[in-house]
Design an enzyme around this catalytic site. Structure first.
Site, PDB file in Angstrom:
ATOM      1  N   ASP A 172     -14.563 -61.557  -1.167  1.00 46.59           N
ATOM      2  CA  ASP A 172     -13.397 -62.330  -1.609  1.00 46.59           C
ATOM      3  C   ASP A 172     -12.744 -62.926  -0.371  1.00 46.59           C
ATOM      4  OD1 ASP A 172     -11.290 -63.383  -3.124  1.00 46.59           O
ATOM      5  OD2 ASP A 172     -10.111 -61.545  -3.003  1.00 46.59           O
ATOM      6  N   SER A 173     -11.873 -63.903  -0.565  1.00 50.83           N
ATOM      7  CA  SER A 173     -11.129 -64.443   0.577  1.00 50.83           C
ATOM      8  C   SER A 173     -10.073 -63.445   1.054  1.00 50.83           C
ATOM      9  CB  SER A 173     -10.467 -65.766   0.201  1.00 50.83           C
ATOM     10  OG  SER A 173      -9.617 -65.596  -0.907  1.00 50.83           O
ATOM     11  N   CYS A 195     -14.243 -63.690  -6.199  1.00 50.27           N
ATOM     12  CA  CYS A 195     -13.247 -64.669  -5.787  1.00 50.27           C
ATOM     13  C   CYS A 195     -13.432 -65.880  -6.691  1.00 50.27           C
ATOM     14  CB  CYS A 195     -13.500 -65.041  -4.328  1.00 50.27           C
ATOM     15  SG  CYS A 195     -12.572 -66.450  -3.711  1.00 50.27           S
ATOM     16  N   ASN A 196     -12.403 -66.214  -7.446  1.00 51.52           N
ATOM     17  CA  ASN A 196     -12.551 -67.314  -8.390  1.00 51.52           C
ATOM     18  C   ASN A 196     -12.785 -68.647  -7.691  1.00 51.52           C
ATOM     19  OD1 ASN A 196     -11.972 -66.643 -11.446  1.00 51.52           O
ATOM     20  ND2 ASN A 196     -10.825 -65.205 -10.202  1.00 51.52           N
ATOM     21  N   GLU A 255       1.782 -59.884  -5.037  1.00 53.61           N
ATOM     22  CA  GLU A 255       1.769 -59.449  -3.629  1.00 53.61           C
ATOM     23  C   GLU A 255       3.143 -58.949  -3.180  1.00 53.61           C
ATOM     24  OE1 GLU A 255      -0.318 -62.086  -1.020  1.00 53.61           O
ATOM     25  OE2 GLU A 255      -2.151 -61.873  -2.187  1.00 53.61           O
ATOM     26  N   CYS A 292      -8.064 -64.880 -12.399  1.00 52.92           N
ATOM     27  CA  CYS A 292      -7.729 -64.674 -10.978  1.00 52.92           C
ATOM     28  C   CYS A 292      -7.785 -63.180 -10.731  1.00 52.92           C
ATOM     29  CB  CYS A 292      -6.326 -65.211 -10.679  1.00 52.92           C
ATOM     30  SG  CYS A 292      -5.678 -64.708  -9.061  1.00 52.92           S
ATOM     31  N   THR A 293      -8.331 -62.792  -9.596  1.00 52.50           N
ATOM     32  CA  THR A 293      -8.540 -61.361  -9.333  1.00 52.50           C
ATOM     33  C   THR A 293      -7.235 -60.589  -9.156  1.00 52.50           C
ATOM     34  OG1 THR A 293      -8.876 -61.908  -7.005  1.00 52.50           O
ATOM     35  CG2 THR A 293     -10.850 -61.619  -8.352  1.00 52.50           C
ATOM     36  N   HIS A 294      -6.113 -61.278  -8.970  1.00 52.54           N
ATOM     37  CA  HIS A 294      -4.821 -60.579  -8.902  1.00 52.54           C
ATOM     38  C   HIS A 294      -4.282 -60.224 -10.302  1.00 52.54           C
ATOM     39  CE1 HIS A 294      -4.702 -61.793  -4.725  1.00 52.54           C
ATOM     40  NE2 HIS A 294      -3.499 -61.327  -4.546  1.00 52.54           N
TER      41      HIS A 294
END
Lengths: 272, 272
Positions: A12-13, A75-76, A156, A190-192
Protein backbone atom coordinates in the site's frame (compact mmCIF):
# COMPACT_ATOMS: atom_id res chain seq x y z
CA UNK A 1 6.05 -33.86 2.83
CA UNK A 2 4.61 -30.52 3.82
CA UNK A 3 4.69 -27.66 1.33
CA UNK A 4 6.98 -24.75 2.21
CA UNK A 5 4.96 -21.92 3.76
CA UNK A 6 3.99 -19.38 1.09
CA UNK A 7 5.36 -15.83 1.22
CA UNK A 8 2.81 -13.17 0.29
CA UNK A 9 3.65 -9.55 -0.45
CA UNK A 10 1.12 -6.91 0.59
CA UNK A 11 1.63 -3.38 -0.66
CA UNK A 12 0.00 0.00 0.00
CA UNK A 13 1.12 3.62 -0.22
CA UNK A 14 0.72 3.81 3.56
CA UNK A 15 -0.73 1.80 6.43
CA UNK A 16 -4.34 1.61 5.16
CA UNK A 17 -3.59 -1.73 3.50
CA UNK A 18 -3.18 -3.21 6.98
CA UNK A 19 -6.99 -3.65 6.90
CA UNK A 20 -6.42 -6.12 4.04
CA UNK A 21 -3.64 -7.90 5.95
CA UNK A 22 -6.01 -8.04 8.95
CA UNK A 23 -8.46 -10.01 6.80
CA UNK A 24 -5.70 -12.28 5.43
CA UNK A 25 -4.22 -13.34 8.80
CA UNK A 26 -7.13 -15.47 10.08
CA UNK A 27 -7.59 -17.34 6.77
CA UNK A 28 -3.96 -18.12 5.89
CA UNK A 29 -2.39 -20.19 8.63
CA UNK A 30 1.30 -20.92 8.09
CA UNK A 31 1.89 -18.12 5.58
CA UNK A 32 4.57 -15.45 5.85
CA UNK A 33 3.45 -11.91 4.96
CA UNK A 34 5.78 -9.09 3.93
CA UNK A 35 4.00 -5.72 4.13
CA UNK A 36 5.38 -2.60 2.46
CA UNK A 37 3.99 0.88 3.05
CA UNK A 38 5.49 3.30 0.51
CA UNK A 39 5.11 6.16 2.99
CA UNK A 40 7.86 8.32 1.46
CA UNK A 41 5.76 8.80 -1.66
CA UNK A 42 2.19 8.83 -0.30
CA UNK A 43 -0.46 9.81 -1.04
CA UNK A 44 -0.58 8.26 -4.49
CA UNK A 45 -4.01 9.86 -5.06
CA UNK A 46 -2.82 13.27 -6.26
CA UNK A 47 -0.20 11.88 -8.64
CA UNK A 48 -0.29 11.01 -12.34
CA UNK A 49 -0.85 7.49 -13.65
CA UNK A 50 2.77 7.23 -14.91
CA UNK A 51 4.20 8.28 -11.55
CA UNK A 52 1.95 5.89 -9.61
CA UNK A 53 2.86 2.98 -11.91
CA UNK A 54 6.57 3.70 -11.44
CA UNK A 55 6.20 3.80 -7.64
CA UNK A 56 4.04 0.66 -7.56
CA UNK A 57 6.41 -1.37 -9.76
CA UNK A 58 9.44 -0.45 -7.62
CA UNK A 59 7.45 -1.42 -4.51
CA UNK A 60 6.39 -4.72 -6.12
CA UNK A 61 9.98 -5.46 -7.14
CA UNK A 62 11.09 -4.97 -3.52
CA UNK A 63 8.49 -7.46 -2.28
CA UNK A 64 9.47 -9.94 -5.03
CA UNK A 65 13.08 -9.68 -3.79
CA UNK A 66 11.80 -10.54 -0.30
CA UNK A 67 10.48 -13.82 -1.72
CA UNK A 68 6.84 -12.91 -2.43
CA UNK A 69 5.06 -15.57 -4.50
CA UNK A 70 1.86 -13.51 -4.71
CA UNK A 71 1.40 -9.74 -4.58
CA UNK A 72 -1.71 -8.26 -2.98
CA UNK A 73 -2.10 -4.60 -4.00
CA UNK A 74 -3.87 -3.41 -0.83
CA UNK A 75 -4.26 0.12 -2.19
CA UNK A 76 -7.23 1.33 -4.18
CA UNK A 77 -5.29 3.98 -6.11
CA UNK A 78 -2.56 1.57 -7.21
CA UNK A 79 -5.20 -1.09 -7.99
CA UNK A 80 -7.07 1.45 -10.11
CA UNK A 81 -4.10 2.92 -11.96
CA UNK A 82 -1.17 0.48 -11.92
CA UNK A 83 -2.48 -3.12 -11.86
CA UNK A 84 -1.70 -3.81 -15.54
CA UNK A 85 1.81 -2.39 -15.19
CA UNK A 86 2.40 -4.50 -12.06
CA UNK A 87 1.17 -7.66 -13.79
CA UNK A 88 3.42 -6.95 -16.78
CA UNK A 89 6.47 -6.21 -14.62
CA UNK A 90 6.28 -9.07 -12.09
CA UNK A 91 6.54 -12.86 -12.70
CA UNK A 92 4.08 -13.68 -9.88
CA UNK A 93 0.28 -13.40 -9.59
CA UNK A 94 -0.90 -9.89 -8.73
CA UNK A 95 -4.31 -9.20 -7.20
CA UNK A 96 -5.87 -5.80 -6.45
CA UNK A 97 -8.78 -4.75 -4.26
CA UNK A 98 -11.16 -3.38 -6.90
CA UNK A 99 -12.15 -6.44 -8.93
CA UNK A 100 -12.79 -8.52 -5.75
CA UNK A 101 -14.81 -5.63 -4.30
CA UNK A 102 -16.98 -5.45 -7.42
CA UNK A 103 -17.35 -9.25 -7.50
CA UNK A 104 -18.53 -9.24 -3.89
CA UNK A 105 -21.06 -6.53 -4.75
CA UNK A 106 -22.34 -8.74 -7.59
CA UNK A 107 -23.34 -11.36 -4.99
CA UNK A 108 -26.06 -8.90 -3.92
CA UNK A 109 -27.83 -8.04 -7.19
CA UNK A 110 -30.06 -4.98 -7.14
CA UNK A 111 -33.71 -4.86 -8.14
CA UNK A 112 -33.11 -3.31 -11.58
CA UNK A 113 -30.06 -3.14 -13.84
CA UNK A 114 -31.12 0.17 -15.44
CA UNK A 115 -30.43 2.19 -12.29
CA UNK A 116 -27.42 2.10 -9.97
CA UNK A 117 -27.59 -0.74 -7.46
CA UNK A 118 -24.11 -0.22 -6.02
CA UNK A 119 -22.86 2.81 -4.11
CA UNK A 120 -19.06 3.01 -3.92
CA UNK A 121 -17.52 5.26 -1.27
CA UNK A 122 -13.90 6.07 -2.11
CA UNK A 123 -11.25 8.79 -2.19
CA UNK A 124 -11.38 11.50 -4.86
CA UNK A 125 -8.55 9.82 -6.78
CA UNK A 126 -10.25 6.42 -6.88
CA UNK A 127 -13.56 7.98 -7.96
CA UNK A 128 -11.84 10.02 -10.68
CA UNK A 129 -10.31 6.82 -12.06
CA UNK A 130 -13.83 5.27 -12.35
CA UNK A 131 -12.17 1.90 -11.77
CA UNK A 132 -15.05 0.65 -9.59
CA UNK A 133 -17.60 1.84 -12.15
CA UNK A 134 -15.85 -0.18 -14.88
CA UNK A 135 -15.30 -3.25 -12.67
CA UNK A 136 -19.00 -3.23 -11.71
CA UNK A 137 -20.11 -2.62 -15.32
CA UNK A 138 -18.09 -5.68 -16.40
CA UNK A 139 -20.31 -7.71 -14.05
CA UNK A 140 -23.56 -6.11 -15.28
CA UNK A 141 -23.87 -3.78 -12.28
CA UNK A 142 -24.43 -0.04 -12.36
CA UNK A 143 -22.34 1.77 -9.76
CA UNK A 144 -22.62 5.29 -8.37
CA UNK A 145 -19.24 6.49 -7.07
CA UNK A 146 -19.12 9.04 -4.25
CA UNK A 147 -15.87 10.82 -3.33
CA UNK A 148 -15.50 11.19 0.46
CA UNK A 149 -12.26 13.17 0.88
CA UNK A 150 -12.73 13.88 4.60
CA UNK A 151 -13.04 10.26 5.75
CA UNK A 152 -9.33 9.35 5.58
CA UNK A 153 -8.27 12.43 7.61
CA UNK A 154 -11.05 11.72 10.15
CA UNK A 155 -9.91 8.09 10.57
CA UNK A 156 -6.27 9.22 10.86
CA UNK A 157 -7.32 11.76 13.53
CA UNK A 158 -8.71 8.75 15.43
CA UNK A 159 -12.30 10.05 15.28
CA UNK A 160 -13.66 6.60 14.38
CA UNK A 161 -16.76 6.96 16.56
CA UNK A 162 -17.17 10.73 16.86
CA UNK A 163 -20.11 13.10 16.33
CA UNK A 164 -18.19 15.07 13.66
CA UNK A 165 -17.49 11.90 11.67
CA UNK A 166 -21.14 10.87 12.05
CA UNK A 167 -22.23 14.26 10.68
CA UNK A 168 -19.77 14.07 7.75
CA UNK A 169 -21.02 10.55 6.94
CA UNK A 170 -24.63 11.78 7.15
CA UNK A 171 -23.82 14.53 4.61
CA UNK A 172 -21.91 12.26 2.20
CA UNK A 173 -24.47 9.44 2.39
CA UNK A 174 -27.46 11.81 2.05
CA UNK A 175 -25.89 13.40 -1.04
CA UNK A 176 -25.16 9.98 -2.57
CA UNK A 177 -28.61 8.54 -1.80
CA UNK A 178 -30.27 11.66 -3.28
CA UNK A 179 -28.33 11.09 -6.52
CA UNK A 180 -28.70 7.30 -6.56
CA UNK A 181 -31.80 6.34 -4.52
CA UNK A 182 -31.99 2.84 -6.08
CA UNK A 183 -28.77 1.49 -4.57
CA UNK A 184 -28.99 -1.59 -2.37
CA UNK A 185 -25.30 -2.37 -1.81
CA UNK A 186 -22.50 -0.16 -0.49
CA UNK A 187 -18.83 -0.89 -1.28
CA UNK A 188 -16.16 0.39 1.12
CA UNK A 189 -13.74 1.41 -1.65
CA UNK A 190 -10.87 2.66 0.50
CA UNK A 191 -8.68 0.68 2.88
CA UNK A 192 -9.34 3.19 5.69
CA UNK A 193 -13.11 2.76 5.59
CA UNK A 194 -13.50 -0.66 7.30
CA UNK A 195 -12.75 1.17 10.56
CA UNK A 196 -15.89 3.26 9.93
CA UNK A 197 -18.19 0.32 9.17
CA UNK A 198 -20.12 0.46 12.48
CA UNK A 199 -20.69 4.21 12.13
CA UNK A 200 -21.71 3.84 8.46
CA UNK A 201 -24.25 1.14 9.42
CA UNK A 202 -25.65 3.37 12.17
CA UNK A 203 -25.87 6.40 9.84
CA UNK A 204 -27.67 4.37 7.16
CA UNK A 205 -30.16 3.17 9.79
CA UNK A 206 -30.77 6.78 10.88
CA UNK A 207 -31.30 7.73 7.24
CA UNK A 208 -33.81 4.87 7.03
CA UNK A 209 -31.90 3.44 4.07
CA UNK A 210 -30.07 0.27 5.15
CA UNK A 211 -27.64 -1.14 2.57
CA UNK A 212 -25.72 -4.40 2.25
CA UNK A 213 -22.13 -3.38 3.05
CA UNK A 214 -19.28 -4.94 1.06
CA UNK A 215 -15.76 -4.52 2.39
CA UNK A 216 -13.32 -4.57 -0.56
CA UNK A 217 -10.48 -5.39 1.88
CA UNK A 218 -12.31 -8.52 3.04
CA UNK A 219 -13.18 -9.52 -0.53
CA UNK A 220 -9.60 -9.02 -1.72
CA UNK A 221 -8.21 -11.13 1.13
CA UNK A 222 -10.49 -14.06 0.25
CA UNK A 223 -9.68 -13.72 -3.47
CA UNK A 224 -5.96 -13.80 -2.61
CA UNK A 225 -6.31 -16.83 -0.33
CA UNK A 226 -8.05 -18.72 -3.13
CA UNK A 227 -4.90 -18.36 -5.29
CA UNK A 228 -2.66 -20.10 -2.73
CA UNK A 229 -2.73 -23.90 -2.22
CA UNK A 230 -4.26 -24.73 1.16
CA UNK A 231 -1.55 -25.15 3.79
CA UNK A 232 -1.27 -28.16 6.08
CA UNK A 233 0.18 -25.82 8.68
CA UNK A 234 -1.87 -24.62 11.60
CA UNK A 235 0.91 -22.29 12.80
CA UNK A 236 -0.11 -18.64 13.09
CA UNK A 237 1.05 -16.59 10.12
CA UNK A 238 4.17 -14.43 10.50
CA UNK A 239 4.65 -10.86 9.29
CA UNK A 240 7.48 -8.47 8.40
CA UNK A 241 6.75 -4.75 7.99
CA UNK A 242 8.64 -2.23 5.88
CA UNK A 243 8.07 1.48 5.20
CA UNK A 244 9.95 3.93 2.98
CA UNK A 245 9.77 6.93 5.35
CA UNK A 246 8.21 8.31 8.48
CA UNK A 247 7.44 5.10 10.37
CA UNK A 248 6.19 7.01 13.43
CA UNK A 249 2.62 7.48 12.13
CA UNK A 250 2.70 3.94 10.72
CA UNK A 251 3.54 2.55 14.17
CA UNK A 252 1.09 4.83 15.98
CA UNK A 253 -2.00 4.20 13.81
CA UNK A 254 -1.13 0.82 12.31
CA UNK A 255 -2.31 -1.30 15.23
CA UNK A 256 -5.86 0.10 14.92
CA UNK A 257 -5.86 -0.93 11.26
CA UNK A 258 -4.29 -4.34 11.85
CA UNK A 259 -6.46 -5.04 14.90
CA UNK A 260 -3.43 -6.13 16.93
CA UNK A 261 -0.17 -4.60 18.12
CA UNK A 262 2.23 -3.80 15.31
CA UNK A 263 5.76 -5.18 15.74
CA UNK A 264 8.93 -3.53 14.41
CA UNK A 265 8.63 -1.57 11.15
CA UNK A 266 11.86 -1.43 9.16
CA UNK A 267 12.79 1.63 7.09
CA UNK A 268 13.93 1.03 3.51
CA UNK A 269 14.93 3.36 0.66
CA UNK A 270 13.40 2.79 -2.78
CA UNK A 271 14.82 6.10 -4.12
CA UNK A 272 12.72 8.92 -5.53
CA UNK B 1 16.13 55.57 -15.17
CA UNK B 2 13.63 53.17 -13.66
CA UNK B 3 14.87 50.01 -11.95
CA UNK B 4 14.07 46.75 -13.71
CA UNK B 5 11.00 45.16 -12.10
CA UNK B 6 12.07 42.58 -9.51
CA UNK B 7 11.35 38.88 -10.02
CA UNK B 8 10.25 37.08 -6.87
CA UNK B 9 10.03 33.32 -6.50
CA UNK B 10 7.26 31.93 -4.28
CA UNK B 11 7.37 28.25 -3.41
CA UNK B 12 5.05 25.82 -1.65
CA UNK B 13 4.51 22.05 -1.75
CA UNK B 14 1.04 22.78 -3.18
CA UNK B 15 -1.32 25.69 -3.71
CA UNK B 16 -1.63 26.79 -0.05
CA UNK B 17 1.19 29.30 -0.59
CA UNK B 18 -1.14 31.23 -2.89
CA UNK B 19 -2.46 32.89 0.31
CA UNK B 20 1.04 34.39 0.70
CA UNK B 21 1.11 35.49 -2.94
CA UNK B 22 -2.37 37.01 -2.39
CA UNK B 23 -0.85 39.22 0.33
CA UNK B 24 2.17 40.12 -1.84
CA UNK B 25 0.23 41.27 -4.92
CA UNK B 26 -1.34 44.46 -3.47
CA UNK B 27 1.92 45.67 -1.89
CA UNK B 28 4.38 45.02 -4.73
CA UNK B 29 3.35 46.97 -7.82
CA UNK B 30 5.51 46.31 -10.85
CA UNK B 31 6.97 43.02 -9.58
CA UNK B 32 6.94 39.72 -11.47
CA UNK B 33 6.08 36.65 -9.40
CA UNK B 34 6.98 33.07 -10.31
CA UNK B 35 5.00 30.60 -8.19
CA UNK B 36 5.95 26.92 -7.95
CA UNK B 37 3.73 24.28 -6.33
CA UNK B 38 5.71 21.05 -5.91
CA UNK B 39 2.50 19.04 -6.20
CA UNK B 40 4.21 15.83 -7.37
CA UNK B 41 5.87 15.46 -3.99
CA UNK B 42 3.28 16.89 -1.59
CA UNK B 43 2.53 16.69 1.22
CA UNK B 44 5.95 17.47 2.68
CA UNK B 45 4.54 17.04 6.19
CA UNK B 46 4.92 13.26 6.44
CA UNK B 47 8.47 13.18 5.06
CA UNK B 48 11.89 13.28 6.72
CA UNK B 49 13.94 16.45 7.10
CA UNK B 50 16.54 15.22 4.55
CA UNK B 51 13.88 14.46 1.94
CA UNK B 52 12.11 17.81 2.47
CA UNK B 53 15.40 19.72 2.20
CA UNK B 54 16.24 17.93 -1.06
CA UNK B 55 12.81 18.71 -2.53
CA UNK B 56 12.92 22.34 -1.36
CA UNK B 57 16.40 22.98 -2.75
CA UNK B 58 15.49 21.58 -6.17
CA UNK B 59 12.33 23.76 -6.16
CA UNK B 60 14.38 26.82 -5.16
CA UNK B 61 16.93 26.12 -7.91
CA UNK B 62 14.11 26.03 -10.48
CA UNK B 63 12.84 29.45 -9.33
CA UNK B 64 16.40 30.84 -9.38
CA UNK B 65 16.70 29.66 -12.99
CA UNK B 66 13.47 31.58 -13.74
CA UNK B 67 15.25 34.76 -12.60
CA UNK B 68 14.10 34.97 -8.98
CA UNK B 69 16.05 37.60 -6.99
CA UNK B 70 14.28 36.71 -3.75
CA UNK B 71 12.72 33.42 -2.63
CA UNK B 72 9.63 33.38 -0.43
CA UNK B 73 9.16 29.94 1.14
CA UNK B 74 5.36 30.06 1.39
CA UNK B 75 5.20 26.67 3.08
CA UNK B 76 5.32 26.12 6.82
CA UNK B 77 6.86 22.64 6.60
CA UNK B 78 9.70 23.76 4.30
CA UNK B 79 10.18 26.91 6.40
CA UNK B 80 10.42 24.76 9.52
CA UNK B 81 12.71 22.07 8.14
CA UNK B 82 14.65 23.36 5.13
CA UNK B 83 15.25 27.12 5.49
CA UNK B 84 18.93 26.77 6.43
CA UNK B 85 19.57 24.36 3.55
CA UNK B 86 17.81 26.75 1.12
CA UNK B 87 19.84 29.72 2.36
CA UNK B 88 23.06 27.72 2.00
CA UNK B 89 22.18 26.46 -1.49
CA UNK B 90 20.88 29.67 -3.12
CA UNK B 91 22.76 32.94 -3.81
CA UNK B 92 19.63 35.08 -3.19
CA UNK B 93 17.78 36.15 -0.04
CA UNK B 94 15.41 33.46 1.28
CA UNK B 95 12.52 34.26 3.60
CA UNK B 96 10.14 31.80 5.26
CA UNK B 97 6.77 32.23 6.95
CA UNK B 98 7.63 31.23 10.51
CA UNK B 99 10.00 33.98 11.71
CA UNK B 100 7.70 36.74 10.32
CA UNK B 101 4.69 35.04 11.95
CA UNK B 102 6.45 34.96 15.31
CA UNK B 103 7.62 38.57 14.89
CA UNK B 104 4.05 39.68 14.18
CA UNK B 105 2.88 37.85 17.31
CA UNK B 106 5.53 39.75 19.31
CA UNK B 107 3.77 43.01 18.39
CA UNK B 108 0.98 41.86 20.72
CA UNK B 109 2.77 41.00 23.97
CA UNK B 110 0.84 38.93 26.46
CA UNK B 111 0.23 39.81 30.10
CA UNK B 112 2.88 37.50 31.51
CA UNK B 113 5.97 35.88 30.01
CA UNK B 114 5.84 32.87 32.34
CA UNK B 115 2.75 31.39 30.69
CA UNK B 116 2.01 30.95 26.99
CA UNK B 117 0.72 34.13 25.36
CA UNK B 118 0.70 32.78 21.80
CA UNK B 119 -1.44 29.96 20.45
CA UNK B 120 -0.15 28.55 17.14
CA UNK B 121 -2.55 26.51 15.02
CA UNK B 122 -0.66 24.38 12.49
CA UNK B 123 -0.42 20.98 10.82
CA UNK B 124 0.91 17.99 12.75
CA UNK B 125 4.24 18.21 10.90
CA UNK B 126 4.76 21.89 11.71
CA UNK B 127 3.85 21.32 15.36
CA UNK B 128 6.21 18.32 15.59
CA UNK B 129 9.05 20.51 14.30
CA UNK B 130 8.39 23.04 17.14
CA UNK B 131 9.68 25.73 14.75
CA UNK B 132 7.08 28.27 15.94
CA UNK B 133 7.87 27.50 19.56
CA UNK B 134 11.57 28.22 18.96
CA UNK B 135 10.90 31.34 16.82
CA UNK B 136 8.60 32.73 19.54
CA UNK B 137 11.05 31.83 22.33
CA UNK B 138 13.79 33.76 20.50
CA UNK B 139 11.56 36.83 20.87
CA UNK B 140 10.79 36.18 24.53
CA UNK B 141 7.31 34.74 23.85
CA UNK B 142 5.93 31.45 25.13
CA UNK B 143 3.94 29.61 22.46
CA UNK B 144 1.49 26.73 22.76
CA UNK B 145 1.33 24.77 19.49
CA UNK B 146 -1.88 22.94 18.57
CA UNK B 147 -1.95 20.41 15.71
CA UNK B 148 -5.16 20.70 13.67
CA UNK B 149 -4.89 17.89 11.10
CA UNK B 150 -8.50 18.15 9.87
CA UNK B 151 -8.42 21.82 8.86
CA UNK B 152 -6.49 21.39 5.58
CA UNK B 153 -8.82 18.62 4.33
CA UNK B 154 -11.88 20.69 5.35
CA UNK B 155 -10.60 23.75 3.45
CA UNK B 156 -9.76 21.57 0.43
CA UNK B 157 -13.29 20.12 0.56
CA UNK B 158 -14.49 23.74 0.23
CA UNK B 159 -16.21 23.68 3.65
CA UNK B 160 -14.87 27.13 4.55
CA UNK B 161 -18.10 28.26 6.22
CA UNK B 162 -19.73 24.99 7.20
CA UNK B 163 -21.23 23.65 10.45
CA UNK B 164 -18.83 20.67 10.47
CA UNK B 165 -15.81 22.97 10.19
CA UNK B 166 -17.24 25.19 12.93
CA UNK B 167 -17.62 22.15 15.19
CA UNK B 168 -14.07 20.92 14.44
CA UNK B 169 -12.71 24.42 15.19
CA UNK B 170 -14.74 24.53 18.43
CA UNK B 171 -13.15 21.21 19.49
CA UNK B 172 -9.57 22.18 18.55
CA UNK B 173 -9.82 25.68 20.08
CA UNK B 174 -11.50 24.39 23.27
CA UNK B 175 -8.75 21.79 23.73
CA UNK B 176 -6.03 24.41 23.13
CA UNK B 177 -7.60 27.02 25.45
CA UNK B 178 -8.00 24.41 28.19
CA UNK B 179 -4.26 23.63 27.95
CA UNK B 180 -3.14 27.25 27.53
CA UNK B 181 -5.81 29.57 29.01
CA UNK B 182 -3.41 32.54 29.22
CA UNK B 183 -2.97 33.03 25.44
CA UNK B 184 -3.93 36.40 23.98
CA UNK B 185 -2.68 36.00 20.38
CA UNK B 186 -3.43 33.30 17.81
CA UNK B 187 -1.04 32.61 14.90
CA UNK B 188 -2.46 31.01 11.73
CA UNK B 189 0.53 28.73 11.20
CA UNK B 190 -0.57 27.05 7.97
CA UNK B 191 -1.09 28.64 4.56
CA UNK B 192 -4.58 27.10 4.31
CA UNK B 193 -5.85 28.74 7.48
CA UNK B 194 -6.34 32.36 6.31
CA UNK B 195 -9.45 31.08 4.48
CA UNK B 196 -10.85 30.06 7.90
CA UNK B 197 -10.13 33.38 9.63
CA UNK B 198 -13.78 34.56 9.75
CA UNK B 199 -14.94 31.21 11.15
CA UNK B 200 -12.08 31.14 13.69
CA UNK B 201 -13.04 34.67 14.87
CA UNK B 202 -16.69 33.63 15.21
CA UNK B 203 -15.77 30.44 17.12
CA UNK B 204 -13.52 32.36 19.53
CA UNK B 205 -16.36 34.82 20.17
CA UNK B 206 -18.73 31.91 20.91
CA UNK B 207 -16.13 30.46 23.30
CA UNK B 208 -16.00 33.91 24.95
CA UNK B 209 -12.24 33.99 24.43
CA UNK B 210 -11.40 36.54 21.69
CA UNK B 211 -7.76 36.53 20.55
CA UNK B 212 -5.66 38.85 18.41
CA UNK B 213 -5.26 36.87 15.17
CA UNK B 214 -1.90 36.97 13.36
CA UNK B 215 -1.79 35.68 9.80
CA UNK B 216 1.73 34.33 9.11
CA UNK B 217 1.05 34.64 5.34
CA UNK B 218 0.34 38.36 5.72
CA UNK B 219 3.39 38.86 7.96
CA UNK B 220 5.68 36.96 5.56
CA UNK B 221 4.48 39.03 2.58
CA UNK B 222 5.28 42.29 4.35
CA UNK B 223 8.68 40.97 5.51
CA UNK B 224 9.45 39.98 1.89
CA UNK B 225 8.35 43.35 0.50
CA UNK B 226 10.69 45.11 2.94
CA UNK B 227 13.66 43.29 1.35
CA UNK B 228 12.94 44.66 -2.16
CA UNK B 229 13.74 48.29 -3.10
CA UNK B 230 10.51 50.25 -3.56
CA UNK B 231 9.45 50.26 -7.20
CA UNK B 232 8.61 53.41 -9.16
CA UNK B 233 6.19 51.32 -11.18
CA UNK B 234 2.47 51.47 -10.56
CA UNK B 235 1.78 48.66 -13.03
CA UNK B 236 -0.07 45.68 -11.56
CA UNK B 237 2.26 42.79 -10.72
CA UNK B 238 2.45 39.85 -13.13
CA UNK B 239 2.52 36.16 -12.26
CA UNK B 240 3.62 32.84 -13.76
CA UNK B 241 2.46 29.58 -12.19
CA UNK B 242 4.20 26.20 -12.30
CA UNK B 243 3.33 22.83 -10.72
CA UNK B 244 5.17 19.50 -10.77
CA UNK B 245 2.09 17.27 -11.14
CA UNK B 246 -1.67 17.13 -11.00
CA UNK B 247 -2.55 20.72 -11.89
CA UNK B 248 -6.30 19.99 -11.89
CA UNK B 249 -6.76 20.49 -8.13
CA UNK B 250 -4.37 23.44 -8.24
CA UNK B 251 -6.51 25.14 -10.89
CA UNK B 252 -9.79 24.22 -9.19
CA UNK B 253 -8.98 25.37 -5.66
CA UNK B 254 -6.22 27.89 -6.36
CA UNK B 255 -8.49 30.83 -7.18
CA UNK B 256 -10.11 30.65 -3.71
CA UNK B 257 -6.63 30.85 -2.17
CA UNK B 258 -5.39 33.60 -4.49
CA UNK B 259 -8.63 35.58 -4.23
CA UNK B 260 -8.79 35.99 -8.00
CA UNK B 261 -9.03 33.74 -11.06
CA UNK B 262 -5.93 31.64 -11.60
CA UNK B 263 -4.44 31.84 -15.11
CA UNK B 264 -2.58 29.02 -16.86
CA UNK B 265 -0.56 26.64 -14.66
CA UNK B 266 2.41 25.05 -16.45
CA UNK B 267 3.55 21.51 -15.64
CA UNK B 268 7.27 20.98 -15.04
CA UNK B 269 9.35 17.94 -14.06
CA UNK B 270 11.85 18.26 -11.21
CA UNK B 271 12.49 14.47 -11.14
CA UNK B 272 11.93 12.29 -8.07
Amino acid sequence: MALAPPTIGVFDSGFGGLTVLRELLPIMAGAHFVYLGDTARLPYGAKSRETIARYAVSSGAFLLAQGAELLVVACNTASALALDELKAALPIPVIGVIAPGAAAAALHPGPCSLHPSVLVLATAATVQSHAYFRACAALGLQAYEKACPLLVPLVEEGWIDHPVTAEVLRIYLSEALAEAPTVTTLVLGCTHYPLLKPLIERTLAELNHPLQIVDAAHAAAHAAAALIPPSESTAPPTCSFYATDSIEKFQRLGSAFLGQPLPEVRLIDLGG
